[in-house]
Design a protein around this motif. Structure first.
Motif, PDB file in Angstrom:
ATOM      1  N   PHE A 224      -9.457  -7.404  -0.386  1.00  0.00           N
ATOM      2  CA  PHE A 224      -8.227  -6.993  -1.067  1.00  0.00           C
ATOM      3  C   PHE A 224      -7.917  -7.933  -2.228  1.00  0.00           C
ATOM      4  O   PHE A 224      -7.645  -7.488  -3.357  1.00  0.00           O
ATOM      5  CB  PHE A 224      -7.072  -6.983  -0.072  1.00  0.00           C
TER       6      PHE A 224
ATOM      7  N   SER B 108       0.827  -1.203   0.000  1.00  0.00           N
ATOM      8  CA  SER B 108       0.000   0.000   0.000  1.00  0.00           C
ATOM      9  C   SER B 108       0.864   1.258   0.000  1.00  0.00           C
ATOM     10  O   SER B 108       0.566   2.230  -0.701  1.00  0.00           O
ATOM     11  CB  SER B 108      -0.938   0.001   1.212  1.00  0.00           C
TER      12      SER B 108
ATOM     13  N   TRP C  94      -7.863  -1.866  -2.799  1.00  0.00           N
ATOM     14  CA  TRP C  94      -8.087  -0.955  -1.664  1.00  0.00           C
ATOM     15  C   TRP C  94      -9.571  -0.757  -1.399  1.00  0.00           C
ATOM     16  O   TRP C  94      -9.986  -0.630  -0.245  1.00  0.00           O
ATOM     17  CB  TRP C  94      -7.429   0.389  -1.945  1.00  0.00           C
TER      18      TRP C  94
END
Length: 279
Positions: A118, A21, A148
């Motif tokens: 995810f 991320s 996300w």
């Protein structure tokens, strides 16, 4: 209601998602943070470098999650929902921003948990790209953005009834807007050339470039992003209770959280006892 935790997130899996991320945020926001004099920025190489890096990072995350955290039932559910999402996406994409896939990512992430959301976001966009021939440098950005969206749905607070549907509809609208603006970052520096009020200017302060990016997004993609946001909100509001109920019934039957226990069959125990008796 508590998510079914179809994908169990261990500390290493959480760390892998956090790392990818952070890398993804760097990939999306590179125009604001990379020194124009650096080698990676030369000739606009940055988005292509990140486009090569992100699939490797996503592969590491998916492998880490699947190792001990993804059983056969979860794989089957993931395959079915990924196929449904891959079929839904081409039905709406390309028409005023209407995209039919994100409401499914939100609802599935809500029911089956953040880890499942995810993985589902990444696999759904990948399968859709294979079906429609949409494989290109933009695909890793789309996969991570959708991942996300599913992840965030699984992390929402626990509420029930109409409040849950309202919360998911609001989240779907915000996620639709955020997804579009994030993807704009991946091509904005090359979209309008140089010398305009919307152009990316290497070396300018991040705030100045961010201001131009906001103007660019409002002028070029706001209509599409609002279409996606409205579609998400309406579909979740209309179908949310029914789809959530169906997914939760499937999760209950699959019993993802159940721990298997093995015991000796009565016939086998009797045979062992008979064999152990002295003759």
């Amino acid at each position: 209601m508590t998510p079914a935790s179809a994908v169990r997130l261990r500390p290493r899996s959480v760390l892998a998602i956090a790392v990818v991320s952070v890398a993804g945020l760097l990939a999306f926001g590179w125009p604001l943070i990379i020194d124009p004099g650096s080698g990676i920025a030369h000739g606009g190489d940055a988005p292509f470098v990140f486009a090569l890096l992100l699939p490797l990072l996503l592969a590491v995350v998916l492998a880490e999650i699947s190792e001990g955290g993804l059983d056969v039932k979860a794989v089957a559910m993931l395959g079915v929902l990924s196929a449904v999402g891959a079929v839904l996406r081409p039905l709406g994409a390309g028409s005023a921003g209407v995209e039919l896939v994100f409401f499914l990512l939100v609802l599935a992430g809500r029911v089956f948990g953040a880890g499942f959301g995810f993985v589902l976001g990444a696999t759904t966009l990948f399968a859709s790209a294979l079906i429609t021939g949409g494989v290109g440098p933009w695909l890793p950005y789309q996969m991570l953005g959708a991942a996300w969206v599913g992840l965030g749905a699984g992390l929402l607070p626990r509420v029930t009834g109409r409040a849950e549907v309202a919360m998911l509809a609001a989240y779907g609208a915000l996620a639709g807007l955020a997804y579009g603006w994030l993807l704009n970052f991946s091509f904005w520096p090359f979209a309008v050339g140089t010398g305009t009020g919307l152009s990316f200017v290497p070396g300018d302060p991040a705030t100045a470039n961010l201001h131009r990016f906001v103007l660019f997004s409002i002028a070029t993609s706001l209509g599409w992003d609002l279409g996606r946001a409205i579609t998400n909100a309406v579909l979740i509001a209309v179908t949310g209770r029914a789809v959530l109920g169906a997914l939760r019934r499937a999760a209950h039957k699959a019993a993802f959280d159940a721990t298997p226990e093995f015991s000796r069959a009565p016939e086998a125990s009797a045979m062992v006892e008979t064999r152990d008796e002295p003759s």
